[in-house]
Design an enzyme around this catalytic site. Sequence first.
Site, PDB file in Angstrom:
ATOM      1  CD  GLU A  45      -1.609   3.997  -5.774  1.00  0.00           C
ATOM      2  OE1 GLU A  45      -1.830   3.452  -5.448  1.00  0.00           O
ATOM      3  OE2 GLU A  45      -1.534   5.143  -6.528  1.00  0.00           O
ATOM      4  CG  HIS A  94      -1.832  -0.550  -4.561  1.00  0.00           C
ATOM      5  ND1 HIS A  94      -1.757   0.887  -3.859  1.00  0.00           N
ATOM      6  CD2 HIS A  94      -2.240  -1.197  -3.351  1.00  0.00           C
ATOM      7  CE1 HIS A  94      -2.816   1.105  -2.701  1.00  0.00           C
ATOM      8  NE2 HIS A  94      -2.784  -0.006  -2.367  1.00  0.00           N
ATOM      9  CB  SER A 126      -0.993   0.301   1.257  1.00  0.00           C
ATOM     10  OG  SER A 126      -1.722  -0.868   1.881  1.00  0.00           O
ATOM     11  CG  ASN A 141      -3.449   4.074   0.526  1.00  0.00           C
ATOM     12  OD1 ASN A 141      -4.286   4.053   1.072  1.00  0.00           O
ATOM     13  ND2 ASN A 141      -3.380   2.552   0.255  1.00  0.00           N
TER      14      ASN A 141
END
Length: 290
Positions: free
Chosen positions: A157, A145, A123, A195
């Site tokens: 991602e 991701h 993450s 994130n």
Amino acid sequence: MTTPHNITTVSIIGAGQMGGGIAQVAAVAGFATTVYDAFPGAIEKCKALHDKLLARAVEKGKMTQADADATKGRLTYSESLHALKGSDIIIEAVVEDTAVKKELFAKAAPLLAKGGILASNTSSISITDLGTAVGDMADRFIGMHFFNPVPVMKLVEVIKGLSTSEETTARTIALAEAMGKVPVPANDRPGFVSNRVLMPLINEAFYAWMEGVAEPAHIDEIMKLGCAHPMGPLRLADFIGLDTCVHIMDVLADGLNNDRYRACPLLKQLVVAGRLGDKSGRGVFDYSKK
Ligand code: CAA
Ligand code: NAD
């Protein structure tokens, strides 16, 4: 038949909520898929969830029984890392901890098929750093991701490390598309884009709760009804896992050298108490009676 990704076998390390979801999506997309987990019970839980979700898809008319059976036939579950031998790609989805991930990558890399790819579903952790665990294979190391719940969320991602080759990136993008996802690139900075933006919002919701701005249910209701979030930030934190949220905040604070990313003390306290969210039955909210 050659494909742009040149991948037929996909292996996943970690049979938790993310690894299980990635395995399901890979198998549905037609890849021979192996899931490995070292912890007792994790594999059984993952297989039971796959069976339940595939049965539900058939019930809802989203998949034929024959396709569900074929998907199950493409899935292999193992508690031995050796089962990953000959994989065209190994996607790691274990705890958000640099040392644990690096140790696993060093062990898994020699098991790859010739020219195979190593991907992390991290993450937030540096892909360049994780790639150092595999020595001269770092050009075939990449961040892939996925988002939770994997069968539902469209995004992957894609993060290149400093050593990741263009060929590895192109093949990973093609693989994500073959899995029905939309790959979007982000650079190798702490938390990438998702994130870097999402986790401080979640952390702020814990501060709002800790400082008595509103009750948890009201914080969530306000963000759902007023900002059109599908889940409130505290419900989402439980869904992600509060331990994972703390790990991500630690990476942001350390990696960006800025204490404004430190995890809220109340968030950390819940983790210390074992209240990890959905996966432990209780986090901000109580799921034990569901
Ligand atoms: N696994 C698989 N499928 C699931 C699921 C799960 N855990 N949860 C829900 N679904 C499916 C349901 O089966 C249903 O599918 P159908 O439409 O085919 O019937 C569909 O999702 C909608 O589910 P529900 O009607 O039960 O519930 P909902 O409409 O409230 O949607 C949700 C549930 C999709 C989870 C929605 O609340 C949502 O989008 N929440 C936000 C999720 C989010 O923000 N994810 C990103 C987290 S951050 C991250 O992943 C990155 C990181 O590094 C931390
Ligand atoms: P999880 O706790 O649900 O699952 C992790 C799994 O890894 C467990 O089954 C555990 O038994 C296994 N595991 C741990 N150490 C292992 C080891 N040394 N060898 C083999 N298996 C091991 O966690 P998760 O939510 O699936 O998260 C996994 C990764 O995905 C983390 O890096 C997390 O940051 C990332 N991620 C999580 C989310 C989310 O919403 N939870 C979203 C995107 C990415």
